[in-house]
Structure formats: C-alpha cells, structure tokens
Motif scaffolding. Structure first.
Motif, mmCIF file in Angstrom:
data_model
loop_
_atom_site.group_PDB
_atom_site.id
_atom_site.type_symbol
_atom_site.label_atom_id
_atom_site.label_comp_id
_atom_site.label_asym_id
_atom_site.label_seq_id
_atom_site.Cartn_x
_atom_site.Cartn_y
_atom_site.Cartn_z
ATOM 1 N N PHE A 45 0.826 -1.210 0.000
ATOM 2 C CA PHE A 45 0.000 0.000 0.000
ATOM 3 C C PHE A 45 0.861 1.260 0.000
ATOM 4 O O PHE A 45 0.525 2.242 -0.663
ATOM 5 N N TYR A 77 -3.969 2.136 4.879
ATOM 6 C CA TYR A 77 -5.236 2.468 4.222
ATOM 7 C C TYR A 77 -6.400 2.582 5.190
ATOM 8 O O TYR A 77 -7.311 3.383 4.989
ATOM 9 N N ILE A 109 -8.141 3.457 -2.227
ATOM 10 C CA ILE A 109 -8.301 2.615 -1.044
ATOM 11 C C ILE A 109 -9.531 1.711 -1.168
ATOM 12 O O ILE A 109 -9.467 0.517 -0.858
#
Length: 222
Positions: A45, A77, A109
């Motif tokens: 991420f 996230y 996200i």
DNA sequence: AGCCAGGCTACCG
DNA sequence: CGGTAGCATGGC
C-alpha cells in the motif's frame, strides 16, 4: 549476439549510476540489490500511495507527505480512510494537488480493499480515478512485481533525443517498444521485473541530470 | 522571479 | 481521436 540499443543504454546507465534499489520506503529506505520488497501488505500500500503522491512532483516532496502520515500513525489504508478529509489533505499538502490527490487516494483505497490481496489487472487499475498509464504500470511493477515497463516524461525525452522514437509517440507505443526490445534478450519473468525496475529508476537518475531543462540532452553521454 | 517536478482528468475541436 | 488548461506546493 549483438546487444540492441535499448540494452546498451541500460548497461551504460547501470555501469554509470549503479543499482538504484527502487521503490524507496519511509521505513527501510533504499534497499539496493534486495528485490524481495514489498514484504507485506503495508508496504504494497505504501508504494501505491507513493505512486499517487508522486504524480508530477518530486519524490522528496512525497517523502514529506508520507512522513506526515507516519508521525500521525496513519500510514495505512485503514487509518487514511478513517481520518478527517481535511487532515488527509493537510498531511499530503507538500506533494501538491492535495485536493485531487486526496480524492484519488480514497478512491484507490476502496479499490484496494476489494482486491483482498489479489493482484489487480492493468485494466482494473486504469478504471480507478486518478490512476493513469504510468501510475498503473508503477503500481504493477513496484508493488506487485509484474513485468510492466514504466514510461514517464523522462523516458520519452531520452528516447526522442537518441533518435529511437518519434516526438509524437504515444505512451502505449513507447511502452511496447521498450518491452519488445528488452525481451529480445531477457525472457525470464523475475529477471524482467528486476530489469524493468532498475531501468526506470536509472532513467530517472540520469534524466534528472541531463533532461530536466531545455534543450534536453545537453551533456548526455548516450 | 520563474521554471520545473518520477501525471491525470475533463473538456475542447 | 489528439491537444491542452487546470490542479498546488516546494526547490533551485
């Protein structure tokens, strides 16, 4: 067998600048010669976040934004999704376009959560608002280790300057050209990923020196 | 002071 | 389709 021009450029840049070790992380920094990153979902991420933030911006500005999130204990996230929009915008302010990028991040996200750790396809990524061709390829190459060559403004300038592509060539044309040239010599997927990662990083390192201001290519030794 | 940065979307003809 | 204004801050 004779090495083609693209591989020659790669070898020359590599000999000149050495291993680049992209993608850099807030935690861990550069990791030249180690290609087992990202090691977990958080790092996957973080790369995606960095890709969005670095659009038309320097990576040093991105580091400031990521650091802001990190010190708020919000570099993930779930935390970003649950933080007030104004706080997110303020945290990523150093990277510019913070209104747009905050929206892009939140859009990404919700896409990322639905993946459930699956590798996204290029088409899927391109349907996320804020993810264009370069961001999609960067995410696939650096976060998911897929053999997708990343083309940026520097890549195009360099290739135009050395006479290998036309000024009007599209993103897709340049990407396919690079991938075909490289795959003349490198077939194995894992090796291809590492080469694509390093090559793009080397182009950026080189182009920062010789392709940032006009006229482009002055002093370029390629 | 002005140009540039590891782009993308929206809208125009 | 291709071409371009707008987005925003920070560094040099």
């Amino acid at each position: 067998m004779a090495e083609n021009k693209i591989l020659y450029i790669y070898r020359t840049l590599h000999a000149h600048y050495g291993v680049q070790g992209w993608w850099p992380f807030i935690n861990g920094g550069y990791h030249p010669s180690e290609y087992d990153y990202p090691k977990n979902e958080a790092q996957v991420f973080e790369i995606c976040l960095g890709v969005i933030l670095t659009q038309n911006t320097t990576f040093t500005s991105v580091v400031k934004s990521l650091t802001n999130l990190h010190v708020m204990n919000s570099l993930g996230y779930k935390a970003i999704k649950n933080m007030p929009l104004d706080e997110l915008k303020s945290a990523i302010k150093p990277s510019g376009y913070f209104n747009q990028k905050a929206t892009y991040i939140l859009e990404f996200i919700s896409f990322f959560e639905k993946l459930n750790d699956k590798i996204p396809s290029r088409e899927e990524l391109l349907h996320v608002k804020g993810i264009g061709p370069e961001s999609a390829d960067s995410i696939l190459l650096y976060a998911y280790k897929q053999p997708e060559f990343v083309v940026d403004a520097y890549t195009k300038r360099l290739l135009v300057h050395v006479g290998l592509i036309d000024e009007k060539a599209s993103y897709h044309t340049i990407k396919k050209f690079m991938e075909e040239e490289i795959q003349e010599e490198v077939k194995e997927s894992q090796e291809l990923v590492i080469l694509y990662q390093e090559f793009h990083a080397l182009i950026v390192a080189h182009a920062k020196l010789f392709y940032s201001k006009k006229p482009y290519g002055v002093g370029c030794f390629l």
